[in-house]
Design a protein around this motif. Structure first.
Motif, PDB file in Angstrom:
ATOM      1  N   ASN A  96       0.819  -1.202   0.000  1.00 14.11           N
ATOM      2  CA  ASN A  96       0.000   0.000   0.000  1.00 14.11           C
ATOM      3  C   ASN A  96       0.857   1.258   0.000  1.00 14.11           C
ATOM      4  O   ASN A  96       0.505   2.256  -0.631  1.00 14.11           O
ATOM      5  N   ASP A 115      -6.047   5.059   9.368  1.00 22.65           N
ATOM      6  CA  ASP A 115      -5.588   5.040   7.982  1.00 22.65           C
ATOM      7  C   ASP A 115      -6.611   4.439   7.033  1.00 22.65           C
ATOM      8  O   ASP A 115      -6.607   4.753   5.834  1.00 22.65           O
ATOM      9  N   LEU A 129      -6.096  -2.856   6.061  1.00 21.77           N
ATOM     10  CA  LEU A 129      -4.706  -2.402   6.021  1.00 21.77           C
ATOM     11  C   LEU A 129      -3.952  -2.844   7.270  1.00 21.77           C
ATOM     12  O   LEU A 129      -4.516  -2.890   8.367  1.00 21.77           O
ATOM     13  N   ASN A 131      -0.220  -1.554   8.806  1.00 26.69           N
ATOM     14  CA  ASN A 131       0.945  -0.686   8.666  1.00 26.69           C
ATOM     15  C   ASN A 131       2.061  -1.131   9.601  1.00 26.69           C
ATOM     16  O   ASN A 131       1.796  -1.585  10.730  1.00 26.69           O
ATOM     17  N   CYS A 178       3.710  -2.277  14.602  1.00 28.40           N
ATOM     18  CA  CYS A 178       2.649  -2.750  13.715  1.00 28.40           C
ATOM     19  C   CYS A 178       1.293  -2.285  14.250  1.00 28.40           C
ATOM     20  O   CYS A 178       1.040  -2.373  15.455  1.00 28.40           O
ATOM     21  N   GLY A 181      -5.175  -0.799  10.205  1.00 28.80           N
ATOM     22  CA  GLY A 181      -5.683   0.401   9.565  1.00 28.80           C
ATOM     23  C   GLY A 181      -6.842   1.022  10.306  1.00 28.80           C
ATOM     24  O   GLY A 181      -7.135   2.210  10.133  1.00 28.80           O
ATOM     25  N   VAL A 200       7.585   3.815   6.803  1.00 31.56           N
ATOM     26  CA  VAL A 200       6.298   3.132   6.907  1.00 31.56           C
ATOM     27  C   VAL A 200       6.145   2.196   5.720  1.00 31.56           C
ATOM     28  O   VAL A 200       6.222   2.630   4.563  1.00 31.56           O
ATOM     29  N   GLY A 202       3.310  -0.346   4.356  1.00 28.73           N
ATOM     30  CA  GLY A 202       1.919  -0.723   4.571  1.00 28.73           C
ATOM     31  C   GLY A 202       1.463  -1.774   3.574  1.00 28.73           C
ATOM     32  O   GLY A 202       1.898  -1.784   2.420  1.00 28.73           O
ATOM     33  N   SER A 204      -2.156  -3.702   2.085  1.00 34.72           N
ATOM     34  CA  SER A 204      -3.603  -3.581   2.024  1.00 34.72           C
ATOM     35  C   SER A 204      -4.204  -4.721   1.210  1.00 34.72           C
ATOM     36  O   SER A 204      -3.489  -5.516   0.580  1.00 34.72           O
TER      37      SER A 204
END
Length: 288
Positions: A96, A115, A129, A131, A178, A181, A200, A202, A204
């Motif tokens: 992502n 997010d 998500l 992250n 961690c 989202g 970062v 990420g 998704s």
């Protein structure tokens, strides 16, 4: 890392909405990544907006800025967690974002946010998500360490006053912060005289439009240098049925160097769809 250890972190993510995995990567490799990114940190401008911040630098496309960024994106335990969290709602996950962030002295606290609000869709049935923040410098309460609101992934938040006190995610290079989202979080203020730097990464759902446009960040001439797994994460694959195709083919054909001018459109369906389509087609062919 054992399956039991992965289960432990997965339980914490599901219960608290976040976890901090200590010493997941060698500090030396993270320091080398920080060195690789130093020219970009120097060149990138400060942000322009109340959300991105006026004393914060951001830049993406990390997989082409340093070969060491792939070590973060492909970290086995992190990928295991991402696939466990997201896999119930997609066939495959995708990258992502791969973004570097430097919070400079004088930056204020970032607006607490989720997010997954970037996608205007119904929430609550599954996660969108995961992250992972990888510190490049020590994260402390004074220099802008991320503030995370435990349990907020399960709460309906209509006013910031409902959030309660956050956890300050203090961490060191090599640690992995961690969070889901759906977990409310935000960068803290930097009250020191040095920048706080981090990356970062990420992940998704594979059928979502990602935050970072990976095909622009990593065009074929760049992605040809990626491993097959990294190229898939960066979008050079299809998500059945037929999502993300190039001329009716998996976009990985663009990485071979011999892409035909007119590729042959080829089905990429889920097994249930393939069976239904095949049965229908065979019935049509059998008619006089």
């Amino acid at each position: 890392m054992s399956g039991a250890a992965a289960s432990r972190w997965l339980d914490q993510l599901e219960t608290d909405g976040y976890c901090i995995i200590r010493d997941l990567l060698p500090r030396e490799s993270v320091a080398a990544l920080d060195t690789d990114l130093a020219p970009a940190f120097d060149a990138a401008p400060l942000g322009n907006g109340d959300f991105y911040g006026y004393r914060t630098k951001r830049f993406g496309s990390l997989l082409r800025r340093s070969r060491r960024a792939a070590d973060l994106a492909l970290q086995p335990l992190v990928l295991e967690l991402a696939r466990a969290i997201l896999g119930s709602a997609c066939e495959r996950i995708q990258l992502n974002v791969a973004q570097a962030i430097a919070i400079h002295p004088g930056e204020i606290e970032q607006f607490p946010h989720r997010d997954d609000d970037m996608w205007p869709a119904h929430k609550g049935e599954h996660e969108y998500l995961l992250n992972v923040i990888w510190p490049l410098t020590d994260f402390t309460a004074m220099n802008g360490a991320t503030r995370i609101y435990p349990g907020s992934h399960k709460a309906v938040v209509e006013d910031l006053g409902q959030l309660g006190a956050p956890v300050v995610a203090e961490a060191r290079p090599g640690d992995a912060i961690c969070f889901l989202g759906s977990t409310v979080h935000g960068a803290g203020p930097n009250r020191t005289d040095a920048a706080r730097r981090g990356v970062v990464i990420g992940y998704s759902l594979g059928w979502l439009k990602p935050y970072e446009n990976n095909w622009l960040a990593y065009p074929p001439e760049v992605a040809r240098r990626f491993s097959p797994e990294l190229a898939e994460l960066a979008g050079y694959t299809q998500h059945r049925p037929n999502l993300g195709n190039y001329e009716g083919q998996c976009p990985s054909i663009l990485l071979r160097g011999d892409t035909p001018e007119y590729p042959q459109a080829t089905d990429a369906l889920r097994p249930d769809q393939q069976a239904a389509v095949r049965d229908f087609a065979e019935a049509q062919r059998s008619q006089p």
